[in-house]
Write a protein that holds these residues in place. Structure first.
Motif, PDB file in Angstrom:
ATOM      1  N   VAL A  71       9.304  -4.391   4.545  1.00 17.16           N
ATOM      2  CA  VAL A  71       9.835  -3.180   3.924  1.00 17.16           C
ATOM      3  C   VAL A  71       8.657  -2.397   3.366  1.00 17.16           C
ATOM      4  O   VAL A  71       7.772  -2.974   2.713  1.00 17.16           O
ATOM      5  CB  VAL A  71      10.838  -3.504   2.799  1.00 17.16           C
ATOM      6  CG1 VAL A  71      11.303  -2.223   2.114  1.00 17.16           C
ATOM      7  CG2 VAL A  71      12.025  -4.270   3.340  1.00 17.16           C
ATOM      8  N   ASP A  72       8.656  -1.104   3.608  1.00 16.23           N
ATOM      9  CA  ASP A  72       7.634  -0.216   3.049  1.00 16.23           C
ATOM     10  C   ASP A  72       8.314   0.722   2.063  1.00 16.23           C
ATOM     11  O   ASP A  72       9.054   1.626   2.448  1.00 16.23           O
ATOM     12  CB  ASP A  72       6.953   0.574   4.177  1.00 16.23           C
ATOM     13  CG  ASP A  72       5.699   1.314   3.694  1.00 16.23           C
ATOM     14  OD1 ASP A  72       5.500   1.394   2.469  1.00 16.23           O
ATOM     15  OD2 ASP A  72       4.941   1.797   4.546  1.00 16.23           O
ATOM     16  N   LEU A  73       8.092   0.478   0.762  1.00 16.05           N
ATOM     17  CA  LEU A  73       8.666   1.325  -0.284  1.00 16.05           C
ATOM     18  C   LEU A  73       7.788   2.575  -0.403  1.00 16.05           C
ATOM     19  O   LEU A  73       6.927   2.687  -1.275  1.00 16.05           O
ATOM     20  CB  LEU A  73       8.728   0.573  -1.606  1.00 16.05           C
ATOM     21  CG  LEU A  73       9.692  -0.612  -1.641  1.00 16.05           C
ATOM     22  CD1 LEU A  73       9.637  -1.314  -2.982  1.00 16.05           C
ATOM     23  CD2 LEU A  73      11.113  -0.154  -1.347  1.00 16.05           C
ATOM     24  N   TYR A  74       8.063   3.503   0.459  1.00 21.53           N
ATOM     25  CA  TYR A  74       7.227   4.691   0.612  1.00 21.53           C
ATOM     26  C   TYR A  74       7.960   5.906   0.038  1.00 21.53           C
ATOM     27  O   TYR A  74       9.184   6.020   0.122  1.00 21.53           O
ATOM     28  CB  TYR A  74       6.917   4.902   2.095  1.00 21.53           C
ATOM     29  CG  TYR A  74       6.046   6.092   2.399  1.00 21.53           C
ATOM     30  CD1 TYR A  74       4.669   6.016   2.276  1.00 21.53           C
ATOM     31  CD2 TYR A  74       6.611   7.296   2.804  1.00 21.53           C
ATOM     32  CE1 TYR A  74       3.862   7.111   2.555  1.00 21.53           C
ATOM     33  CE2 TYR A  74       5.812   8.402   3.082  1.00 21.53           C
ATOM     34  CZ  TYR A  74       4.438   8.305   2.953  1.00 21.53           C
ATOM     35  OH  TYR A  74       3.662   9.392   3.221  1.00 21.53           O
ATOM     36  N   GLY A  75       7.199   6.824  -0.557  1.00 26.62           N
ATOM     37  CA  GLY A  75       7.758   8.098  -0.988  1.00 26.62           C
ATOM     38  C   GLY A  75       8.885   7.955  -1.986  1.00 26.62           C
ATOM     39  O   GLY A  75       8.700   7.446  -3.090  1.00 26.62           O
ATOM     40  N   MET A  76      10.066   8.391  -1.584  1.00 25.58           N
ATOM     41  CA  MET A  76      11.206   8.406  -2.501  1.00 25.58           C
ATOM     42  C   MET A  76      11.728   7.010  -2.819  1.00 25.58           C
ATOM     43  O   MET A  76      12.379   6.810  -3.838  1.00 25.58           O
ATOM     44  CB  MET A  76      12.331   9.255  -1.906  1.00 25.58           C
ATOM     45  CG  MET A  76      12.006  10.736  -1.854  1.00 25.58           C
ATOM     46  SD  MET A  76      13.428  11.774  -1.414  1.00 25.58           S
ATOM     47  CE  MET A  76      13.582  11.429   0.314  1.00 25.58           C
ATOM     48  N   ALA A  77      11.492   6.044  -1.944  1.00 27.03           N
ATOM     49  CA  ALA A  77      12.036   4.694  -2.143  1.00 27.03           C
ATOM     50  C   ALA A  77      11.208   3.949  -3.178  1.00 27.03           C
ATOM     51  O   ALA A  77       9.994   3.799  -3.020  1.00 27.03           O
ATOM     52  CB  ALA A  77      12.057   3.931  -0.828  1.00 27.03           C
ATOM     53  N   VAL A  78      11.867   3.456  -4.223  1.00 28.92           N
ATOM     54  CA  VAL A  78      11.165   2.819  -5.333  1.00 28.92           C
ATOM     55  C   VAL A  78      11.514   1.340  -5.469  1.00 28.92           C
ATOM     56  O   VAL A  78      10.643   0.515  -5.747  1.00 28.92           O
ATOM     57  CB  VAL A  78      11.486   3.547  -6.662  1.00 28.92           C
ATOM     58  CG1 VAL A  78      10.883   2.810  -7.856  1.00 28.92           C
ATOM     59  CG2 VAL A  78      10.975   4.974  -6.613  1.00 28.92           C
TER      60      VAL A  78
END
Length: 1045
Positions: free
Chosen positions: A424-431
């Motif tokens: 999983v890549d918690l990128y940008g808007m995903a926290v």
């Protein structure tokens, strides 16, 4: 809903171990379903050895989506690609002791995860049964094997029994149940007896089969052919253990797939978690089930996290989106990689990895950082919201499938490496995300609700969900197209910005500018159409706040003013608690004061078809504000002063629930605690609450808006801490049958102002004790199961009470009946907290005082003596020896009284007020001779006089609020003054209304702000920029003659 439209807390999400009835089922632990052939006779003739009876049949009464065929021997679930539950069927006759009731799974679909829930019996007669949506909703003497769990009446008995029924994927497996003469329930899978699942069955029970998820059709197998040799041979080829292995003791836990035990070393019993080695900004919690990116508003990458072990063939790796921010573009990416996390040098983003990696990014598939499929799925990736689920599975044929809210998106690639880790890549808007374990009932319950929300024909806030094509065509043919969604027009004020696809407006530099924040709707309002916004962000620097109204001006051609009150034509605005028309005040003292709204509150406007204009605050109607308003007006919002950001929210059901004319519904009531003039013992709901909650009826009623499209984000909390032995009781007033799970209730030591309201109560991970279903939980972890009551079983009209006893015990009361001690060792000051979750939509306080708490009786013995009184107050919590000339101080500086005149009553704290510290007094005496003479009955503020002590009495002026430099901030009545000059009006509760028994305090914020606190209720920041060496100053002026700390 668009991703930026919701606000949630930054707390770690804890998985509920409660056993609330859930419809959602997913893949959990399983083991090889091969049988050894042991006890084969029981399948063919039953334990009693009697002759086979006639072929069993299914009862004609069944779930609403089930159709029967073959003379009642076969059952199929209708619309299997669109519906996943309501597939419950029962045997036609009660089970004979010792006989095995067996069904064969004939047909499956790949659209869903989760599968059959046979392995159950019920004492309920199907001829009289009100069929629930799933087998786990059965009550009244029902035992069900779900996944690898055994439940009785929806409550968990075991979590590690037998093979995982969700994992029966090969061929046409058979599943059977046997009720023995000794009252035992035994489970049979592919002809193999898996032992006793439960005991204590009544003599008369019916078999239960639930066609759930992937399983869409079953056929009853006659007893004499259940374990045919061909089936047993097929099972043997799939890894049947040897007779010696079959005779060995059964392990406590089972692997997560149907692979043979001698497979690859990676096939272990280890739970699927996140690996401890992860991206530079990742923080793991919740036993490595939850991953969160640190500093999400400052950093947008370095959030890569992998699973702790490789994925097995057919194993579901699924995550739940817990938190999003709307600052960045781009969002979560999920996929698989052949790289071992122990040896991987983690990249800033997974798209930088150039080997062995397949990722789903947006709607496309990236292989080794390059796009290989542009439009993999039709689902709008940006429409994902908090609570949605994303998953993937690698099939045995190397095909990789992705799932969104349980729906299979199809084959992404057929070239998946043999051994891969989930990533999983918690990128940008995903926290923040959490791994979903589908053998966990809480995870399954929340997953089921997310699927229901995704399939909702009416959609969710901000997320138009697509119905099936046939349904969409039928709807279009019969119903006219709805008007376009309400959005903000891109033409906005000089200091404003419109983001989040037109749903959110903000002042990006709110601490530098206080005006030029005007935004209008993109289209005119329809008659009776509610335009409603939620305040997302506030700043403490300015006076004034949001203003809302309507205008006849088209935003495309309007030269936007600095504030809407400067517009002199075609404009009606609610500002503060007044109404203005074309810049002129036409109504004073109208409704709730908008300057007192906090982040999370909502305000709305509607033009009725009769030309009247109405405003709403937190869903409560404020009454008609204007008449003869022309049609086709645009909604307008002025982000003025403290209001920094607002988001449009859908009308939903707020108006219907709040304005239904129910008893006690009062126009203009504040959604706060009772006024200070009332008895301080009155309990209310606090004005701060979850994003989907609405407080009305003067703080006595709480409800969840949009209850058919939203199932969480509705936590409410009491306006003050509970006293020892005090009962906080609510009554359930409205429920919906759409969701799984229901109300949760408990207590927390977290003050409302310090609580960042998460999606659900189980996500509060400190200083919180609660009841969820039948599970008692502390800080999100289960302490005990099967408490005396089940909150999920309560219906409309049921009363729930909570009490903290003098001995520190938490007790629950259902309809006035004490359910016993739930937990012990609670701190002395706790607030009641309620989660309007799932089926529970609306509750109200009953005002009941409850039974007496014997632990408060001094004669009850030393073990029930009241707690010791708190220690002496700290240095600041005393009055200074220097005071006004008419003041007499009590012993040790704990009280002060004015002994002459009406003024010269200044008193000070003994030391500086520290950040976060509260200086609070109680009014002890009044002198009504001075009523009406003074501006305020009591005044409080912060006086910056000198670093060490207040000045000597002679220079003190008569009233505190006339103080000149050194810098002084004072509250007089409802006004805030700085060095004697008024800087704010209509602040908080007017101090003129205080009476004997009311409490008044000053709190210094960590940001050097001054807050007034009345009866425990924080009125918000009155001043900012207060210096470090500030003293509290209190003026015993006019009516107020005596106070005590």
């Amino acid at each position: 809903m668009a991703w930026g439209a919701r606000r949630v807390a930054k707390t770690s999400r804890k998985s509920r171990e409660s056993v609330a009835p859930a419809a959602g089922r997913g893949a959990g632990r399983a083991r090889s379903d091969g049988g050894s052939g042991a006890r084969r006779g029981a399948c063919s003739g039953g334990a009693s050895g009697g002759a086979p009876g006639p072929p069993p049949e299914l009862h004609p009464r069944c779930g609403r989506l089930v159709s029967l065929s073959q003379g009642g021997r076969s059952a199929a679930r209708a619309q299997p690609g669109q519906e996943f539950n309501h597939g419950l069927v029962l045997s036609r006759e009660p089970l004979r002791p010792g006989r095995v009731f067996t069904v064969r799974i004939d047909r499956k679909v790949n659209s869903w995860s989760g599968s059959i829930e046979v392995g159950g019996v019920t004492a309920l007669d199907p001829a009289e049964l009100d069929f629930p949506s799933s087998a786990t909703g059965l009550r009244g003497g029902s035992w069900v094997v779900s996944g690898c769990s055994v439940l009785r009446d929806g409550r968990s008995l075991r979590e590690d029994f037998g093979p995982d029924l969700d994992a029966l994927a090969r061929g046409r497996p058979t599943v059977g149940v046997q009720a023995t003469a000794g009252g035992e329930l035994r489970l049979w899978v592919n002809g193999r007896d898996w032992g006793v699942a439960a005991a204590g069955l009544p003599p008369r029970v019916w078999a239960v089969v639930d066609l759930y998820g992937k399983c869409t059709q079953v056929t009853v197998v006659p007893p004499e052919v259940a374990p045919v040799a061909t089936e047993m041979a097929a099972v043997a080829t799939e890894g049947t253990p040897s007779p010696a292995a079959a005779a060995a003791p059964r392990p406590d836990k089972f692997p997560d797939s149907l692979e043979p035990p001698g497979g690859a070393p990676s096939l272990t019993n280890e739970a699927l978690l996140f690996h401890e080695k992860c991206g530079a900004l990742i923080k793991l919690s919740n036993g490595h089930k939850t991953a969160e990116r640190r500093r999400p508003l400052d950093e947008f990458n370095n959030g890569v996290v992998l699973t702790n072990r490789p994925l097995r063939d057919g194993e579901m790796f699924e995550i739940r989106i817990d938190k999003l921010v709307d600052k960045w573009s781009g969002s979560i990416e999920i996929g698989v990689t052949a790289h071992n996390p122990n040896s991987l040098e983690y990249p800033a983003t997974m798209t930088n990895l150039r080997s062995g990696t397949i990722m789903m990014s947006g709607c496309g598939i990236l292989t080794n950082g390059k796009g290989t499929r542009r439009e993999y799925c039709e689902f709008a990736w940006t429409s994902l919201q908090e609570g949605d689920h994303i998953g993937l599975t690698r099939k045995a044929n190397n095909a990789l499938h992705f799932y969104i809210n349980g729906v299979d998106q199809g084959v992404a690639t057929t070239l998946t490496p043999q051994q891969v880790y989930g990533v999983v890549d918690l990128y940008g808007m995903a926290v923040k995300v959490t791994i979903v374990h589908n053998h966990n009932h809480s995870d399954r319950l929340r997953r089921n609700n997310a699927i229901l929300r995704a399939l909702s024909p009416e959609g969710t806030l901000g997320t138009p969900r697509r119905p099936p094509p046939a349904a969409a065509a039928a709807t279009a043919a019969t119903n006219p197209a709805p008007p376009p969604r309400l959005l903000f027009h891109p033409n906005c004020g000089q200091k404003a910005a419109v983001v989040n696809e037109g749903r959110t407006a903000l002042r990006p530099h709110a601490t530098d500018d206080f005006n030029h924040g005007v935004v209008l709707s993109a289209r005119p309002l329809g008659d009776n159409e509610l335009f409603q916004v939620r305040l997302d962000k506030m700043v403490d620097k300015w006076a004034g706040s949001i203003e809302i109204g309507v205008t006849t001006h088209n935003p495309a051609y309007l030269q936007l003013p600095s504030t809407m009150t400067n517009l002199r034509s075609g404009t009606w605005m609610m500002t503060g608690n007044g109404v203005m028309h074309n810049g002129t005040t036409v109504l004073d003292e109208y409704g709730h004061n908008l300057d007192r709204l906090k982040a999370g509150d909502t305000v709305g406007v509607v033009r009725r078809d009769d030309g009247t204009l109405h405003f709403f605050v937190n869903g409560a109607p404020q009454g008609p504000a204007a008449w003869n308003v022309p049609p086709n007006v645009y909604a307008v919002v002025d982000l003025y002063g403290q209001a920094a950001q607002a988001t449009i929210v859908e009308e939903g059901e707020v108006a219907a629930l709040c304005g239904d004319g129910s008893e006690g519904d009062s126009v203009g009531d504040s959604p706060e605690s009772g006024s200070p003039g009332t008895s301080p013992s009155d309990l209310r709901f606090h004005r701060l609450h979850g994003a989907n909650a609405v407080i009305t009826n003067g703080g006595r009623t709480a409800l969840r808006q949009n209850c058919r499209s939203e199932f969480n984000d509705a936590i409410v909390i009491s306006n003050r801490a509970l006293r020892d032995g005090e009962l906080f009781e609510i009554v359930i007033q409205k429920m919906v049958d759409r969701w799984s799970g229901s109300i949760e209730a408990g207590v927390t030591a977290i003050r409302p102002e310090d609580l960042e309201f998460p999606n659900t109560m189980t996500d509060i991970d400190y200083d919180t004790w609660m009841l969820s279903g039948t599970a008692i939980m502390q800080d999100g972890n289960t302490m005990r199961n099967n408490y005396g009551c089940d909150l999920d079983a309560l219906g409309t009209g049921a009363r729930i009470g909570m009490m903290r006893t003098g001995g520190g015990d938490l007790r629950y009361f259902i309809d006035g009946t004490d359910q016993g001690v739930a937990c012990s060792g609670l701190p002395p000051e706790v607030y009641a907290v309620v989660d309007l979750y799932g089926q529970c939509v609306q509750v109200s306080l009953t005002g009941a005082t409850g039974p007496a708490d014997n632990s408060l009786n001094p004669g009850a013995g030393p073990e029930k003596a009241p707690p010791p009184s708190p220690g002496p107050p700290g240095p600041c919590q005393r009055f200074h020896g220097r005071c006004g000339q008419n003041v007499a101080l009590a012993a040790e500086g704990l009280g002060a009284a004015r002994v002459a005149g009406y003024c010269h009553g200044l008193v000070f704290s003994r030391s500086h007020l520290r950040p976060g510290e509260l200086f609070e007094v109680r009014i002890e005496a009044l002198d009504e001779r001075w009523a009406g003479v003074c501006e305020g009955g009591a005044e409080s503020g912060v006086s910056l006089t000198c670093p060490r002590a207040p000045p000597a009495p002679p220079p003190f002026p008569p009233p505190c609020w006339t103080c000149r430099p050194p810098p002084t901030w004072a509250v007089s009545g409802a006004e805030v003054r700085h060095n004697g000059a008024q800087v704010r009006h209509n602040y908080g509760v007017s101090l003129d209304r205080l009476t004997v028994g009311n409490r008044l305090g000053v709190r210094r914020g960590a940001d050097d702000s001054m807050h007034l606190v009345v009866d425990g209720q924080d009125m918000g920041p009155a001043a900012t920029g207060v210096a470090k060496n500030a003293f509290v100053a209190l003026d015993l002026y006019g009516r107020v003659t005596a106070v005590s700390i």
